[in-house]
Design an enzyme around this catalytic site. Sequence first.
Site, mmCIF file in Angstrom:
data_model
loop_
_atom_site.group_PDB
_atom_site.id
_atom_site.type_symbol
_atom_site.label_atom_id
_atom_site.label_comp_id
_atom_site.label_asym_id
_atom_site.label_seq_id
_atom_site.Cartn_x
_atom_site.Cartn_y
_atom_site.Cartn_z
ATOM 1 N N ASP A 27 -98.664 8.363 61.756
ATOM 2 C CA ASP A 27 -98.515 7.307 60.743
ATOM 3 C C ASP A 27 -98.301 7.885 59.348
ATOM 4 O OD1 ASP A 27 -98.460 4.732 59.768
ATOM 5 O OD2 ASP A 27 -100.634 4.593 59.558
ATOM 6 N N ASN A 75 -93.001 -2.559 66.704
ATOM 7 C CA ASN A 75 -92.106 -1.933 65.705
ATOM 8 C C ASN A 75 -90.696 -2.531 65.696
ATOM 9 O OD1 ASN A 75 -93.567 1.409 65.984
ATOM 10 N ND2 ASN A 75 -93.997 -0.203 64.493
HETATM 11 C C1 FPP Z 1 -95.296 5.176 61.606
HETATM 12 O O1 FPP Z 1 -95.173 5.445 60.216
HETATM 13 C C2 FPP Z 1 -94.295 5.936 62.314
HETATM 14 C C3 FPP Z 1 -93.358 5.400 63.147
HETATM 15 C C4 FPP Z 1 -93.251 3.962 63.447
HETATM 16 C C5 FPP Z 1 -92.357 6.268 63.785
HETATM 17 C C6 FPP Z 1 -92.897 7.551 64.367
HETATM 18 C C7 FPP Z 1 -91.768 8.361 64.756
HETATM 19 C C8 FPP Z 1 -91.634 9.678 64.499
HETATM 20 C C9 FPP Z 1 -92.677 10.502 63.850
HETATM 21 C C10 FPP Z 1 -90.382 10.329 64.913
HETATM 22 C C11 FPP Z 1 -90.603 11.425 65.901
HETATM 23 C C12 FPP Z 1 -90.755 11.018 67.257
HETATM 24 C C13 FPP Z 1 -89.958 11.476 68.245
HETATM 25 C C14 FPP Z 1 -90.311 11.213 69.651
HETATM 26 C C15 FPP Z 1 -88.713 12.187 67.952
HETATM 27 P P1 FPP Z 1 -94.784 4.252 59.244
HETATM 28 O O2 FPP Z 1 -93.307 4.200 59.153
HETATM 29 O O3 FPP Z 1 -95.429 2.997 59.700
HETATM 30 O O4 FPP Z 1 -95.391 4.759 57.902
HETATM 31 P P2 FPP Z 1 -95.985 3.825 56.745
HETATM 32 O O5 FPP Z 1 -97.241 3.206 57.296
HETATM 33 O O6 FPP Z 1 -96.271 4.821 55.656
HETATM 34 O O7 FPP Z 1 -94.935 2.830 56.369
#
Ligand code: FPP
Length: 247
Positions: A27, A75
């Site tokens: 996250d 998501n």
């Molecule tokens: C949550 O952070 C993250 C995600 C929804 C995406 C996670 C994906 C990756 C780390 C890419 C790598 C994975 C693979 C399998 C290649 P957020 O966007 O919700 O962060 P925020 O809370 O700061 O907005």
Amino acid sequence: MAFFGKNKKSNILTDADLPVHIGIIMDGNGRWAKKRGLPRSAGHSAGAKTFRTITRYCSDIGIKYLTVYAFSTENWKRPENEVNSLMDLFKSYLEEALADFKDDSIVVKFIGDKSRFSDDLRKLMIENEESSKNRDGMVLNIAMNYGSRDEIVRAVKNISIDVKSGKVSVDDINEKLVSSYLYTSGQPDPDLIIRPSGEHRISNFLLWQSAYTEFVIMNKLWPDFNTSDLNEAINIFSGRNRRYGGI
Ligand code: FPP
């Protein structure tokens, strides 16, 4: 053998102190990008690099199972351009991963409902699973279109089908049987779940499996998370007194 630093008995963590199964809620990518005035997609790309580093490190230190939360059933509600950029990232990553984790003997599995992804992506997911299934290294579960409630509903449906057909009797239904209908069937429950970015939520991740899991919340955003942070989380875990409801 892993050498991390202090635990309560000595300065060295032994294999006995290591969690067998670690879960990570990756996250903070969006906030990381925002802080730098970059698009959210740049945060996800940076998060993908961290994912690669941490995966390899977990395998190197002898973790047996690693489950990462890459994309939840919720998501899809994000803006279309963010979902599309994540799908592109998964695609390019999974193309590279076909070769990438071979040297470490990592077994790649996807937990979640694959049916909602494009044909290309689904094909890459299946190719990654097929080509790695006979390896003997760490099992890497990548949770994509995964939601724990969805997983439990799917298990209930499949148990019902098997009861109806006579394959399972109602008296056979117990915790072990329910576990065997989950995506993580045959795997041990996570010992440790790490959530970077300071949020104190489980966000529909491994609800059934985490009944006795130790949680460690860390303040770093996922793209900034590094191997020292992982060591710190393992150190915190090794100092916990797990009682599983006993005393
Ligand atoms: C949550 O952070 C993250 C995600 C929804 C995406 C996670 C994906 C990756 C780390 C890419 C790598 C994975 C693979 C399998 C290649 P957020 O966007 O919700 O962060 P925020 O809370 O700061 O907005």
